[in-house]
Write an enzyme that holds these catalytic residues in place. Structure first.
Site, short mmCIF file in Angstrom:
data_model
loop_
_atom_site.label_atom_id
_atom_site.label_comp_id
_atom_site.label_asym_id
_atom_site.label_seq_id
_atom_site.Cartn_x
_atom_site.Cartn_y
_atom_site.Cartn_z
CG HIS A 90 -0.65 0.40 2.84
ND1 HIS A 90 -0.24 -0.85 3.35
CD2 HIS A 90 0.23 1.49 2.86
CE1 HIS A 90 0.79 -0.15 4.23
NE2 HIS A 90 0.27 1.18 4.58
CG ASP A 120 0.23 -3.94 3.16
OD1 ASP A 120 -0.09 -3.40 1.93
OD2 ASP A 120 -0.07 -3.38 4.34
CB SER A 197 3.06 1.74 6.31
OG SER A 197 2.12 2.30 7.27
#
Length: 348
Positions: A90, A120, A197
């Protein structure tokens, strides 16, 4: 005699008091030693792994800094000296314009080797880079609840931002952007923010045991990381095929209990199974004769105790093979031959 007894009693009281008073000092010293050990562990991890964390800038060729900020960024971890980088899918999105900024501020172009939105994860390579600082992937199966972990990121250019916490839970499942369940997820209370992230979750042995991926909005202190063993599988598939190969049978389902009376009649021990709620027309499951309401309890010799087991079992080893699926239909055990095909890669 009375005076002697009194003096003796007084002497004993003083002796007892002298023995009890210093006992508080070792306790304070012990607590300080524990705090020092904790600090040294976190510092050691940050110094060893921090230089291997990079900032991943997406759409980095945009001239306007504000436009670059809107296009997104995150963190990544270099896992080999020739420039392989793991991050979140993402973070990368559909962009092919990637720049990687290391802890010294050196910027290099990167290219996307492959993405797997189902977990992911994305694998990048730093172009023209050699002998980079890198970290090793550890074995996430060796983790224990309560174990010290350190999250390292490169958010908004603040390199090697470090937070520490513990493993709160293991074996969690979260939903990916594609709707598929990401299995074996690590839950931690190490504080994260969106810029972290794709960065590593690291053990006290300085091994990467997870890739930070998600934060529950409004739930303070609940963060998730994709386990390193999952990451190892994904990167090996991307290196070999450019994407992760998975089998597909064309069903939707949910985890459901197996009624005890049905289990006894069928001679099975499953307490849970995968209830098939939908069958895609012309898919392998429909062609095999599976019906909505069937409860899958075994596939190719592997016990199925829920829909997650079914998804996990449908790996690349089952592609283009005729395998047996045991299902409970109306309380009776049936064995059905099914031929999974290769699942189409998720669109980026």
């Amino acid at each position: 005699m009375l005076d002697f007894t009194h003096d003796t009693s007084f002497t004993l009281d003083q002796s007892d008091e002298s023995r009890s008073t210093p006992s508080a000092e070792p306790t304070a010293a012990s607590e300080q030693a524990l705090l020092d050990a904790y600090s040294h562990a976190v510092i050691g991890v940050a110094e060893r792994v921090g230089p291997a964390v990079v900032r991943v800038e997406v759409g980095a060729n945009a001239k306007n800094p504000r436009e670059r900020a809107r296009q997104g960024s995150g963190s990544g971890i270099v896992i080999s000296p020739d420039g392989l980088v793991l991050t979140n899918s993402h973070v990368v999105g559909a962009s092919k314009q990637i720049r990687l900024r290391d802890h010294e501020g050196i910027v290099t172009d990167g290219r996307v080797l492959g993405v797997d939105p189902d977990t992911d994860l994305a694998l990048l390579r730093a172009d023209g880079a050699r002998d980079l600082r890198y970290a090793s992937l550890g074995n996430s199966k060796s983790l224990r609840r309560g174990q010290l972990v350190v999250a390292i990121g490169n958010p908004l250019g603040f390199e090697s931002t470090v937070t520490a916490g513990v493993v709160s839970a293991l074996g969690r499942s979260i939903r990916s952007v594609t709707g598929r369940t990401i299995e074996d997820v690590i839950q931690t209370d190490a504080a994260l923010n969106p810029g972290n992230s794709g960065g590593p979750l690291v053990s006290s042995a300085a091994e990467v045991i997870g890739i930070n991926t998600a934060i529950i909005s409004g739930a303070q202190g609940i963060c998730f990381a994709v386990a390193s063993n999952t990451a190892q599988f994904v990167l090996s598939e991307i290196i070999r095929h450019g994407y992760v190969r998975r089998a597909y049978i064309g069903v939707s389902g949910q985890t459901a209990p197996v009624p005890r009376r049905h289990a006894v009649v069928a001679g099975v021990e499953n307490k849970m199974g995968a209830l098939l709620t939908g069958i895609e027309p012309d898919g392998p499951a429909a062609q095999a004769g599976l019906l909505p309401g069937d409860v899958a309890i075994r596939l190719d010799g592997m016990d199925i105790n829920g829909v997650d087991d079914l998804i996990r079992t449908l790996d690349r080893e089952r592609i283009d093979r005729t395998i047996e699926m045991d299902v409970l239909r109306m309380g009776r055990l049936r064995t059905i031959d099914i031929h999974p095909v290769e699942r189409k890669p998720s669109a980026r």
